[in-house]
Design a protein around this motif. Sequence first.
Motif, PDB file in Angstrom:
ATOM      1  N   ASP A 257      -3.464  -4.985   0.552  1.00  0.00           N
ATOM      2  CA  ASP A 257      -2.594  -5.332  -0.629  1.00  0.00           C
ATOM      3  C   ASP A 257      -1.848  -4.038  -1.040  1.00  0.00           C
ATOM      4  N   ASP A 258      -2.781  -3.314  -1.827  1.00  0.00           N
ATOM      5  CA  ASP A 258      -1.708  -1.793  -1.732  1.00  0.00           C
ATOM      6  C   ASP A 258      -1.200  -1.101  -1.454  1.00  0.00           C
ATOM      7  N   GLU A 259      -0.712  -1.441   0.300  1.00  0.00           N
ATOM      8  CA  GLU A 259      -0.196  -0.973   0.787  1.00  0.00           C
ATOM      9  C   GLU A 259       1.441  -1.739   0.986  1.00  0.00           C
ATOM     10  N   SER A 260       1.071  -3.090   0.601  1.00  0.00           N
ATOM     11  CA  SER A 260       1.940  -3.636   0.890  1.00  0.00           C
ATOM     12  C   SER A 260       2.621  -4.811  -0.348  1.00  0.00           C
ATOM     13  N   ARG A 261       1.958  -3.998  -1.418  1.00  0.00           N
ATOM     14  CA  ARG A 261       2.634  -4.528  -2.675  1.00  0.00           C
ATOM     15  C   ARG A 261       4.472  -3.846  -2.836  1.00  0.00           C
ATOM     16  N   GLU A 262       4.802  -5.063  -3.798  1.00  0.00           N
ATOM     17  CA  GLU A 262       6.697  -4.271  -4.315  1.00  0.00           C
ATOM     18  C   GLU A 262       6.470  -3.205  -4.525  1.00  0.00           C
ATOM     19  N   VAL A 263       6.368  -2.756  -5.810  1.00  0.00           N
ATOM     20  CA  VAL A 263       6.400  -1.726  -6.484  1.00  0.00           C
ATOM     21  C   VAL A 263       5.343  -0.738  -6.150  1.00  0.00           C
ATOM     22  N   ALA A 264       5.446   1.113  -6.117  1.00  0.00           N
ATOM     23  CA  ALA A 264       4.704   1.985  -5.791  1.00  0.00           C
ATOM     24  C   ALA A 264       3.293   1.395  -4.685  1.00  0.00           C
ATOM     25  N   PRO A 265       4.172   1.186  -3.519  1.00  0.00           N
ATOM     26  CA  PRO A 265       2.516   1.457  -2.507  1.00  0.00           C
ATOM     27  C   PRO A 265       1.985   2.709  -2.662  1.00  0.00           C
ATOM     28  N   LEU A 266       0.605   1.577  -1.993  1.00  0.00           N
ATOM     29  CA  LEU A 266      -0.194   3.291  -1.660  1.00  0.00           C
ATOM     30  C   LEU A 266       0.302   4.175  -0.368  1.00  0.00           C
ATOM     31  N   LYS A 267       1.894   5.018  -0.282  1.00  0.00           N
ATOM     32  CA  LYS A 267       1.671   5.858   0.195  1.00  0.00           C
ATOM     33  C   LYS A 267       1.714   7.475   0.283  1.00  0.00           C
ATOM     34  N   PRO A 268       1.176   8.656   1.170  1.00  0.00           N
ATOM     35  CA  PRO A 268       1.917  10.113   0.884  1.00  0.00           C
ATOM     36  C   PRO A 268       3.330  10.167   0.707  1.00  0.00           C
ATOM     37  N   ALA A 269       3.054  10.970  -0.696  1.00  0.00           N
ATOM     38  CA  ALA A 269       4.198  11.946  -1.267  1.00  0.00           C
ATOM     39  C   ALA A 269       4.937  12.509   0.699  1.00  0.00           C
ATOM     40  N   ASP A 270       6.411  13.215   0.549  1.00  0.00           N
ATOM     41  CA  ASP A 270       6.507  13.312   1.624  1.00  0.00           C
ATOM     42  C   ASP A 270       6.182  15.176   1.273  1.00  0.00           C
ATOM     43  N   ASP A 271       6.104  15.416   0.576  1.00  0.00           N
ATOM     44  CA  ASP A 271       5.483  16.948   0.326  1.00  0.00           C
ATOM     45  C   ASP A 271       3.614  16.960   0.130  1.00  0.00           C
ATOM     46  N   ALA A 272       3.286  15.891   0.073  1.00  0.00           N
ATOM     47  CA  ALA A 272       1.624  16.065   0.447  1.00  0.00           C
ATOM     48  C   ALA A 272       1.072  16.547   1.240  1.00  0.00           C
ATOM     49  N   MET A 273      -0.210  17.147   0.738  1.00  0.00           N
ATOM     50  CA  MET A 273      -0.751  18.421   1.642  1.00  0.00           C
ATOM     51  C   MET A 273      -1.389  16.944   2.249  1.00  0.00           C
ATOM     52  N   ARG A 274      -2.057  16.668   3.512  1.00  0.00           N
ATOM     53  CA  ARG A 274      -2.721  15.017   3.397  1.00  0.00           C
ATOM     54  C   ARG A 274      -3.964  16.106   4.330  1.00  0.00           C
ATOM     55  N   ILE A 275      -5.500  15.365   3.941  1.00  0.00           N
ATOM     56  CA  ILE A 275      -6.634  16.358   3.973  1.00  0.00           C
ATOM     57  C   ILE A 275      -7.983  14.959   4.512  1.00  0.00           C
ATOM     58  N   ASP A 276      -8.072  14.468   5.782  1.00  0.00           N
ATOM     59  CA  ASP A 276      -9.004  13.814   5.843  1.00  0.00           C
ATOM     60  C   ASP A 276      -9.752  13.923   5.852  1.00  0.00           C
ATOM     61  N   SER A 277     -11.163  13.297   5.630  1.00  0.00           N
ATOM     62  CA  SER A 277     -12.617  13.652   4.714  1.00  0.00           C
ATOM     63  C   SER A 277     -13.346  13.220   5.592  1.00  0.00           C
ATOM     64  N   THR A 278     -13.052  12.718   6.254  1.00  0.00           N
ATOM     65  CA  THR A 278     -13.978  10.859   7.818  1.00  0.00           C
ATOM     66  C   THR A 278     -14.943  12.638   7.954  1.00  0.00           C
ATOM     67  N   SER A 279     -14.662  13.388   8.110  1.00  0.00           N
ATOM     68  CA  SER A 279     -16.134  14.696   9.063  1.00  0.00           C
ATOM     69  C   SER A 279     -16.022  15.827   7.938  1.00  0.00           C
ATOM     70  N   MET A 280     -15.269  16.361   7.195  1.00  0.00           N
ATOM     71  CA  MET A 280     -15.093  17.075   6.471  1.00  0.00           C
ATOM     72  C   MET A 280     -16.513  17.090   4.968  1.00  0.00           C
ATOM     73  N   PRO A 281     -17.469  18.493   4.951  1.00  0.00           N
ATOM     74  CA  PRO A 281     -18.126  17.970   4.392  1.00  0.00           C
ATOM     75  C   PRO A 281     -17.837  18.336   2.970  1.00  0.00           C
ATOM     76  N   LEU A 282     -18.198  17.874   1.685  1.00  0.00           N
ATOM     77  CA  LEU A 282     -17.431  17.369   0.138  1.00  0.00           C
ATOM     78  C   LEU A 282     -16.694  18.685  -0.042  1.00  0.00           C
ATOM     79  N   SER A 283     -17.510  20.094  -0.106  1.00  0.00           N
ATOM     80  CA  SER A 283     -18.114  21.311  -0.428  1.00  0.00           C
ATOM     81  C   SER A 283     -16.360  22.219   0.340  1.00  0.00           C
ATOM     82  N   GLU A 284     -15.840  21.674   1.807  1.00  0.00           N
ATOM     83  CA  GLU A 284     -14.834  21.943   1.872  1.00  0.00           C
ATOM     84  C   GLU A 284     -14.079  21.442   2.098  1.00  0.00           C
ATOM     85  N   VAL A 285     -13.908  20.049   1.691  1.00  0.00           N
ATOM     86  CA  VAL A 285     -12.823  19.443   1.292  1.00  0.00           C
ATOM     87  C   VAL A 285     -12.037  20.112  -0.340  1.00  0.00           C
TER      88      VAL A 285
END
Length: 229
Positions: free
Chosen positions: A186-214
């Motif tokens: 729903d968030d990614e497909s909505r017409e208004v303001a869909p969920l997506k990273p800004a072009d200049d955003a720093m992307r962080i994958d927290s899958t295996s990162m400890p909270l303190s490191e993030v």
Amino acid sequence: MSTRPFIVAIDGPAGAGKSTVSKVLARRLGFALVDTGAIYRCVALKARRESIAFDDDTKLGELLGRLRITFEVVGEDNHVFLDGEDVSEAIRTPDNSMAASQVSSRPVVRSGLLSLQRRLALQAPKGAILEGRDIGTVVFPDADAKFFLQADPTTRARRRYEELFQKGVERSLEDVLADQIKRDQDDESREVAPLKPADDAMRIDSTSMPLSEVVRTLELEILARSSKR
């Protein structure tokens, strides 16, 4: 020299760690915390309480005119108040989370809340951290620092499952994952303001990162950028 507060945008899907990371960062940096997701959840809660259909734009628009939302740090938590009532727990039930996803897709709701979100951030004395799904793309496309947190779906669902379990909400991991997948779609497909990273955003994958490191990764980037402003 800019007199505007330092604005930090943290976007990402449910369960990526936005709320926890934003809360810790705000406390460490002395910034205000604006949980935009909580604002949409408040709209959903008020609509449910008043039996307003989630696609009734006329009544939703009228509801927004009566909405009073404030944030207040109580202990170490950022509490949400709707019309003077602490609804921090009520807005985060599974049913209300799904309702929030529905009302947030309505253009009348997103446009109506835009000025509120910006005002809450700009009145911060030092800086503000805004977490949500369209902060870096819509609410503050000129934010001083932008981040997009993500994690694999199973990890995100497990985090949400454990959070609900600690609150005494009994839901199976399978149900939590199914709700999450639906909400992501729903968030990614909505017409208004869909969920997506800004072009200049720093992307962080927290899958295996400890909270303190993030937290430390984002904090160092924020400090570096604020020192140059």
